[in-house]
Design an enzyme around this catalytic site. Structure first.
Site, mmCIF file in Angstrom:
data_model
loop_
_atom_site.group_PDB
_atom_site.id
_atom_site.type_symbol
_atom_site.label_atom_id
_atom_site.label_comp_id
_atom_site.label_asym_id
_atom_site.label_seq_id
_atom_site.Cartn_x
_atom_site.Cartn_y
_atom_site.Cartn_z
ATOM 1 N N CYS A 56 -6.744 -8.407 4.223
ATOM 2 C CA CYS A 56 -7.875 -8.679 3.337
ATOM 3 C C CYS A 56 -8.047 -7.551 2.318
ATOM 4 O O CYS A 56 -7.703 -6.405 2.576
ATOM 5 C CB CYS A 56 -9.165 -8.764 4.133
ATOM 6 S SG CYS A 56 -9.100 -9.871 5.519
ATOM 7 N N ARG B 120 -1.531 -7.494 -1.209
ATOM 8 C CA ARG B 120 -1.773 -7.204 0.206
ATOM 9 C C ARG B 120 -1.573 -8.436 1.080
ATOM 10 O O ARG B 120 -1.399 -8.318 2.296
ATOM 11 C CB ARG B 120 -3.201 -6.680 0.397
ATOM 12 C CG ARG B 120 -3.445 -5.360 -0.285
ATOM 13 C CD ARG B 120 -4.919 -5.048 -0.374
ATOM 14 N NE ARG B 120 -5.504 -4.793 0.920
ATOM 15 C CZ ARG B 120 -5.629 -3.591 1.466
ATOM 16 N NH1 ARG B 120 -5.179 -2.538 0.824
ATOM 17 N NH2 ARG B 120 -6.197 -3.441 2.634
ATOM 18 N N TRP C 256 -7.349 -12.666 4.593
ATOM 19 C CA TRP C 256 -6.125 -12.989 5.338
ATOM 20 C C TRP C 256 -6.612 -13.382 6.728
ATOM 21 O O TRP C 256 -7.113 -12.547 7.481
ATOM 22 C CB TRP C 256 -5.226 -11.751 5.382
ATOM 23 C CG TRP C 256 -3.863 -11.971 5.936
ATOM 24 C CD1 TRP C 256 -2.757 -12.405 5.263
ATOM 25 C CD2 TRP C 256 -3.426 -11.710 7.284
ATOM 26 N NE1 TRP C 256 -1.677 -12.445 6.102
ATOM 27 C CE2 TRP C 256 -2.053 -12.031 7.347
ATOM 28 C CE3 TRP C 256 -4.058 -11.257 8.451
ATOM 29 C CZ2 TRP C 256 -1.305 -11.908 8.516
ATOM 30 C CZ3 TRP C 256 -3.317 -11.133 9.609
ATOM 31 C CH2 TRP C 256 -1.956 -11.461 9.630
ATOM 32 N N ASN D 275 -13.321 -6.458 6.065
ATOM 33 C CA ASN D 275 -11.914 -6.381 6.483
ATOM 34 C C ASN D 275 -11.900 -5.842 7.899
ATOM 35 O O ASN D 275 -12.651 -4.914 8.191
ATOM 36 C CB ASN D 275 -11.126 -5.369 5.655
ATOM 37 C CG ASN D 275 -10.918 -5.815 4.241
ATOM 38 O OD1 ASN D 275 -11.308 -6.905 3.877
ATOM 39 N ND2 ASN D 275 -10.297 -4.962 3.451
ATOM 40 N N GLY D 276 -11.016 -6.361 8.728
ATOM 41 C CA GLY D 276 -10.920 -5.852 10.099
ATOM 42 C C GLY D 276 -11.292 -6.936 11.093
ATOM 43 O O GLY D 276 -11.341 -8.122 10.744
ATOM 44 N N GLU E 80 17.378 -3.841 8.572
ATOM 45 C CA GLU E 80 16.507 -3.864 7.394
ATOM 46 C C GLU E 80 16.949 -4.963 6.412
ATOM 47 O O GLU E 80 16.109 -5.661 5.843
ATOM 48 C CB GLU E 80 16.523 -2.473 6.737
ATOM 49 C CG GLU E 80 15.748 -2.319 5.451
ATOM 50 C CD GLU E 80 14.245 -2.603 5.546
ATOM 51 O OE1 GLU E 80 13.720 -2.765 6.663
ATOM 52 O OE2 GLU E 80 13.613 -2.684 4.482
ATOM 53 N N LYS F 77 14.592 -8.039 5.253
ATOM 54 C CA LYS F 77 14.288 -8.363 3.846
ATOM 55 C C LYS F 77 14.527 -9.842 3.591
ATOM 56 O O LYS F 77 13.719 -10.519 2.982
ATOM 57 C CB LYS F 77 15.158 -7.552 2.873
ATOM 58 C CG LYS F 77 14.871 -6.102 2.694
ATOM 59 C CD LYS F 77 13.530 -5.750 2.139
ATOM 60 C CE LYS F 77 12.516 -5.692 3.219
ATOM 61 N NZ LYS F 77 11.908 -4.557 3.658
ATOM 62 N N GLU G 158 11.898 -12.076 5.376
ATOM 63 C CA GLU G 158 10.552 -11.901 4.810
ATOM 64 C C GLU G 158 10.346 -12.702 3.536
ATOM 65 O O GLU G 158 9.304 -13.321 3.349
ATOM 66 C CB GLU G 158 10.323 -10.424 4.438
ATOM 67 C CG GLU G 158 9.932 -9.528 5.577
ATOM 68 C CD GLU G 158 9.703 -8.084 5.117
ATOM 69 O OE1 GLU G 158 8.763 -7.464 5.588
ATOM 70 O OE2 GLU G 158 10.490 -7.575 4.292
ATOM 71 N N HIS H 88 28.965 -9.699 22.078
ATOM 72 C CA HIS H 88 28.138 -9.989 23.246
ATOM 73 C C HIS H 88 27.085 -11.052 22.962
ATOM 74 O O HIS H 88 26.053 -11.084 23.618
ATOM 75 C CB HIS H 88 27.480 -8.694 23.746
ATOM 76 C CG HIS H 88 28.484 -7.638 24.092
ATOM 77 N ND1 HIS H 88 29.299 -7.740 25.190
ATOM 78 C CD2 HIS H 88 28.833 -6.498 23.452
ATOM 79 C CE1 HIS H 88 30.099 -6.683 25.219
ATOM 80 N NE2 HIS H 88 29.833 -5.919 24.177
ATOM 81 N N LYS I 85 0.813 -6.791 3.186
ATOM 82 C CA LYS I 85 1.451 -5.521 2.839
ATOM 83 C C LYS I 85 1.103 -4.445 3.860
ATOM 84 O O LYS I 85 1.927 -3.634 4.240
ATOM 85 C CB LYS I 85 0.993 -5.099 1.439
ATOM 86 C CG LYS I 85 1.586 -3.798 0.946
ATOM 87 C CD LYS I 85 3.051 -3.955 0.645
ATOM 88 C CE LYS I 85 3.726 -2.652 0.279
ATOM 89 N NZ LYS I 85 5.174 -2.719 0.561
HETATM 90 C C1 G6P Z 1 3.808 -4.847 7.180
HETATM 91 C C2 G6P Z 1 4.569 -4.912 5.870
HETATM 92 C C3 G6P Z 1 5.936 -4.274 6.034
HETATM 93 C C4 G6P Z 1 5.798 -2.844 6.548
HETATM 94 C C5 G6P Z 1 4.984 -2.806 7.845
HETATM 95 C C6 G6P Z 1 4.625 -1.382 8.220
HETATM 96 O O1 G6P Z 1 4.398 -5.683 8.103
HETATM 97 O O2 G6P Z 1 4.706 -6.251 5.439
HETATM 98 O O3 G6P Z 1 6.603 -4.245 4.776
HETATM 99 O O4 G6P Z 1 7.063 -2.316 6.772
HETATM 100 O O5 G6P Z 1 3.757 -3.507 7.685
HETATM 101 O O6 G6P Z 1 3.769 -0.864 7.238
HETATM 102 P P1 G6P Z 1 3.546 0.653 6.937
HETATM 103 O O7 G6P Z 1 2.575 0.661 5.784
HETATM 104 O O8 G6P Z 1 2.961 1.247 8.178
HETATM 105 O O9 G6P Z 1 4.847 1.254 6.582
#
Ligand code: G6P
Length: 614
Positions: free
Chosen positions: A2, A27, A74, A100-101, A487, A491, A494, A510, A609
């Site tokens: 949020c 976000r 959110w 938020n929260g 990673e 990507k 996501e 395996h 985010k």
């Molecule tokens: C969320 C984001 C990711 C990020 C992760 C950790 O899932 O979508 O892109 O890697 O949080 O976030 P941070 O701000 O702690 O690196």
């Protein structure tokens, strides 16, 4: 997660709030709303969908007022719809709140309030909070501040809130616990902006106050008061933000993600600047100073993070063990905090977080701290909660990362972690002078090599055309590049919603090898490091089963070119530095595939985010 924006001042609040909400879109959210006060009337408008849907909804309404607030939601409690969107009204519609929260004990409070006659329109914990404040104010005949203060002493959970009242039409109340909130201060305190992060604020002012946990701000034209929830006044610490508007705009790129991928030569350079001067053999992280011995003589380093930051931590495990010769454990913060971990006072903990606000990472830090460990932070956002919760740390200086899929934050995190490991290696005399110097020179030249690597963009776009309709992909790498394979897969899933798995190349036998057929693209990181020959064998195993191979190789690799369906050539570097280059083509591949599939790369569905709830 949020987003919160609010404004109090001389100007029309609505356009400022809507613009701020757009700045926070990155976000992640599913509905949006605003509240405004005009001539003692409080109005709320909210809509499921994007901020542009809210704007359309507002188009034919007469909205005015120089005090207002807005929210992007959110969903946690209750589905995304108009009713559950914020702001929420109290029963008498005289109070409005954005939040938020998560209020964990909301169900009990809701029950009690229902017994007292309150009716709720939606399912959110936030609606319960505004009714709770209303009830307290009614029962105690107290000020709104007092009612908010009493309520916050009762609630369990995390919050950043802003409250407006038609009965106090020149006042904004804001409070936080474990959810970020920044106050922007205008000239002579005639204007204030509030937001979840600084991006909606920096075009108006660089003077900000980061609210601390358990603090309540009382903002009125010409005055700012901050008290804690025990009613003790505190002196706000006003910081000057070193951010420009350019840093949070797309600057001619189609998306923030592409801009951020292409910014990496500069962001890694900024991360190194002033800290590493190869010619002088200089390597110093200013933020890690007072507690350096705790890192130097640590029996064990525990690295904590989530998502991409966890992947940077995995790369760091290889780097620290190789260079610093200290045992390392890398933990998902969310697992670590819930499994009664064994933590010794002589453990050093490195917490990695781009946003510095991830709830699980923050809670894991608090746990490690309570057991006496020393905590070092690697954060991007200056002044963030994690940066403040650690004993010491080094910022990544990558600049604001707006695209939800993390790119430049990863390379900057790896760069900081490399510098930390090299600093320790040198002080512990685990690395010879000559090797140390060579590594410094090579790290200093990495931004140029990243720039060179980015030249393969068009080639990658062509490969993306071929694989855009795939439904699965496998990413394989070894050693330093196993986490990069993870990673790369992250990507892709996501932003393109293609299922992808990252694996250590040798583990393919395996399990994942069963998936391979002529439909399965397999991305290999096959650079000339100490596992090159083994990876070549793995490529042959995939080709023998008719899999399609996309290989990231070093320039001039004729062997793999003769086997793979596609090769992507990148410059050579020392093994320990390779993740800084190998990740670039994987970011671009995910980006192009997602764009070709028509996905919104900056705001992928369901993702946030910064995850400020558990
Ligand atoms: C969320 C984001 C990711 C990020 C992760 C950790 O899932 O979508 O892109 O890697 O949080 O976030 P941070 O701000 O702690 O690196």
């Amino acid at each position: 997660m949020c987003g919160i924006v609010a404004y109090l001042g001389e100007q029309e609040a609505c356009p400022i709030v809507l613009k701020g909400l757009k700045r926070l879109e990155y976000r992640g959210y599913d509905s949006a709303g605003v509240a405004l006060i005009h001539q003692n009337n409080l109005s709320v408008f909210k809509k499921k969908g994007k901020v542009t849907d809210l704007e359309k909804h507002l188009a034919d309404k007469a909205i005015t007022g120089s005090i207002g607030m807005g929210h992007t939601r959110w969903a946690t409690h209750g589905e995304p719809n108009d009713i559950n969107a914020h702001p929420h009204f109290s029963s008498d519609s005289r109070l409005a709140l954005i939040h938020n929260g998560i209020i964990e004990n909301y169900a009990t409070i809701r029950q009690e309030l229902m017994h007292k006659g309150h009716q709720f329109l939606g399912q959110t914990d936030s609606e319960v909070l505004v009714h709770f404040i209303e009830q307290i104010q009614k029962e105690n005949q107290c000020s709104l501040f007092e009612a908010v203060r009493i309520a916050l002493n009762e609630v369990v959970g995390a919050y950043a809130i802003v409250v407006m009242s038609a009965d106090d039409p020149n006042q904004l109340l804001a409070a936080r616990k474990s959810s970020p909130l920044v106050i922007g201060i205008g000239k002579d305190q005639k204007e204030f902006w509030l937001a979840s992060d600084a991006t909606p604020i920096i075009e108006y002012t660089n003077e900000v106050v980061y609210l601390d946990d358990h603090q309540i701000a009382i903002l009125q034209k010409g005055s700012m008061e901050i008290k804690d929830i025990s009613n003790v006044p505190t002196t706000p610490y006003i910081q000057y933000l070193d951010l420009t508007l350019d840093a949070i705009e797309k600057g001619g790129f189609d998306s923030f993600m592409l801009k951020e991928i292409f910014e990496q030569p500069e962001s890694v350079h900024n991360c190194l600047r002033g800290r590493l001067i190869a010619e002088k053999g200089h390597l110093q992280l200013g933020g890690i100073n007072k507690y350096i011995d705790r890192l130097l003589y640590a029996k064990r380093i525990i690295i904590l993070g989530c998502g991409t930051s966890w992947h940077a931590g995995l790369v760091a495990e290889y780097i620290f063990e190789e260079l610093a010769r200290i045992p390392v454990e890398v933990e998902y913060a969310s697992e670590f905090r819930y499994r009664n971990p064994i933590i010794y006072p002589d453990d050093a903990v490195i917490a990695i977080s781009q946003s510095g606000e991830t709830a699980d990472t923050l809670a894991a830090i608090e746990l490690a701290k309570s057991k006496g460990a020393t905590i070092f932070g690697v954060c991007n956002v200056v002044g963030s909660s994690i940066a403040r919760a650690t004993h010491e740390g080094a910022y990544t200086h990558a600049g604001p990362e707006i695209g939800v899929a993390s790119t430049k934050a990863f390379t900057a995190q790896v760069t900081v972690l490399l510098m930390m490991a090299l600093m320790i290696a040198k002080k512990r005399q685990n690395v010879a002078e000559a090797q140390f110097s060579e590594l410094l020179y090579e790290l200093e030249s990495i931004p140029e090599k990243i720039a060179k690597t980015l030249k393969i963009n068009e080639e990658i776009e062509k490969i993306a055309h071929i694989y855009q309709h795939s439904s699965n992909m496998i990413y394989l790498g070894r050693g330093y590049n196993f986490p990069v394979a993870l990673e790369g897969a992250l990507k892709l899933k996501e932003i393109s919603y293609i299922h992808a798995e990252g694996y250590p190349a040798a583990e393919m036998k395996h399990g994942p090898i069963a998936l391979i057929d002529e439909e399965m693209p397999v991305v290999f990181i096959a650079i000339k490091d100490n596992s090159y020959e083994k990876v070549v064998s793995n490529i042959q195993e995939v080709k023998a089963r008719k899999g399609r191979v996309i290989a990231i190789v070093n320039e001039g690799d004729n062997l793999i070119s003769s086997m793979a369906d596609h090769v992507i050539e990148i410059p050579a570097t020392y093994d320990v530095l390779t993740p800084l280059l190998t990740v670039i083509p994987l970011q671009l591949l995910a980006y192009h595939i997602a764009v070709l599939r028509g996905c919104n790369v900056d705001q992928p569905r369901n993702l946030a985010k910064s995850v400020t709830v558990e």
